[in-house]
Design an enzyme around this catalytic site. Structure first.
Site, PDB file in Angstrom:
ATOM      1  N   GLY A 159     -13.664   0.762  32.647  1.00 45.92           N
ATOM      2  CA  GLY A 159     -13.011   2.009  32.279  1.00 45.92           C
ATOM      3  C   GLY A 159     -11.513   1.870  32.465  1.00 45.92           C
ATOM      4  O   GLY A 159     -11.056   0.980  33.193  1.00 45.92           O
ATOM      5  N   GLN A 166      -3.111   4.777  34.262  1.00 43.79           N
ATOM      6  CA  GLN A 166      -3.115   3.374  34.685  1.00 43.79           C
ATOM      7  C   GLN A 166      -2.223   2.490  33.818  1.00 43.79           C
ATOM      8  O   GLN A 166      -1.925   1.360  34.183  1.00 43.79           O
ATOM      9  CB  GLN A 166      -4.545   2.816  34.670  1.00 43.79           C
ATOM     10  N   CYS A 223     -10.647  -0.891  41.473  1.00 44.02           N
ATOM     11  CA  CYS A 223      -9.786  -0.170  40.541  1.00 44.02           C
ATOM     12  C   CYS A 223      -8.706  -1.111  40.032  1.00 44.02           C
ATOM     13  O   CYS A 223      -8.083  -1.825  40.820  1.00 44.02           O
ATOM     14  CB  CYS A 223      -9.146   1.016  41.269  1.00 44.02           C
ATOM     15  N   LEU A 224      -8.482  -1.113  38.733  1.00 46.87           N
ATOM     16  CA  LEU A 224      -7.448  -1.983  38.167  1.00 46.87           C
ATOM     17  C   LEU A 224      -6.059  -1.639  38.700  1.00 46.87           C
ATOM     18  O   LEU A 224      -5.158  -2.473  38.656  1.00 46.87           O
ATOM     19  CB  LEU A 224      -7.449  -1.888  36.635  1.00 46.87           C
ATOM     20  N   HIS A 273     -14.910   8.288  38.263  1.00 45.33           N
ATOM     21  CA  HIS A 273     -13.739   7.483  38.637  1.00 45.33           C
ATOM     22  C   HIS A 273     -12.562   7.783  37.694  1.00 45.33           C
ATOM     23  O   HIS A 273     -11.428   7.978  38.142  1.00 45.33           O
ATOM     24  CB  HIS A 273     -14.129   6.000  38.590  1.00 45.33           C
ATOM     25  N   GLU A 274     -12.845   7.831  36.387  1.00 41.74           N
ATOM     26  CA  GLU A 274     -11.761   8.055  35.411  1.00 41.74           C
ATOM     27  C   GLU A 274     -11.222   9.482  35.484  1.00 41.74           C
ATOM     28  O   GLU A 274     -10.011   9.694  35.410  1.00 41.74           O
ATOM     29  CB  GLU A 274     -12.237   7.732  33.983  1.00 41.74           C
ATOM     30  N   HIS A 322      -8.836   9.744  38.151  1.00 39.71           N
ATOM     31  CA  HIS A 322      -7.512   9.256  37.742  1.00 39.71           C
ATOM     32  C   HIS A 322      -6.723  10.356  37.040  1.00 39.71           C
ATOM     33  O   HIS A 322      -5.518  10.509  37.246  1.00 39.71           O
ATOM     34  CB  HIS A 322      -7.635   8.071  36.775  1.00 39.71           C
TER      35      HIS A 322
HETATM   36 ZN   LIG Z   1      -9.344   3.092  38.731  1.00 43.64          ZN
END
Ligand SMILES: [Zn+2]
Length: 164
Positions: A46, A51, A89-90, A131-132, A135
């Site tokens: 995702g 991000q 998480c990226l 999770h998204e 964000h």
């Molecule tokens: Zn993340």
């Protein structure tokens, strides 16, 4: 060119995003495939707009070979049944936190054509959606983890190393 923004104190990752007014603009339509490309390149499941430095209520996901464009997503229900996973998480390279999520969610959003959609998700997709959407509210897993610890939730059984 888009690039990832990282770090637990990076402002754009900590603020609530703005709604996408029109999913059909050229900017958004060009952004969506770029986000998919970048998510794949980074081996994520995702990716949310903050991000990549854009404070927009927009995220993409790819789960079980299905691509999702979540434009202006709103979670409308969360199950009482919870599941604990080690999430990455990226935006926080190399960091993993056990996070408690609902096993099942319902989310309303617009798709890439601007059409209203509503899906009920379980398993990995349900976790990715939560999770998204976090964000998009400016919540990183490091902060959700801290909050959970204050509530004394036991830490970690399952291992989960997918990135989103
Ligand atoms: Zn993340």
């Amino acid at each position: 060119m888009l690039s990832l923004v990282t770090g637990a104190t990076t402002e754009v990752l900590l603020k609530k995003t703005e709604r996408v007014k029109d999913p059909l603009t050229k900017e958004i339509q060009m952004l969506l495939p770029e986000m998919i490309r970048m998510m794949r390149e980074e081996n994520g499941v995702g990716l949310a707009a903050p991000q990549i430095g854009l404070s927009l209520r927009l995220a993409v996901a790819e789960v079980e070979n299905e691509i999702f464009y979540f434009i202006n997503p709103e979670i409308t229900s969360l199950s009482q049944e919870k599941i604990l996973f080690e999430e990455g998480c990226l935006s926080l390279p190399g960091e993993f936190f056990p996070i408690l999520r609902s096993e099942e969610v319902t989310v309303r959003y617009q798709n890439e054509k601007g059409l209203p959609k509503k899906i009920r998700a379980t398993g990995l997709l349900a976790i990715v959606i939560q999770h998204e959407v976090d964000h998009l509210e400016g919540i990183l897993i490091v902060n959700r983890h801290k909050k959970q610890q204050r509530k004394n939730i036991p830490s970690s059984e399952k291992n989960y190393d997918r990135l989103a």
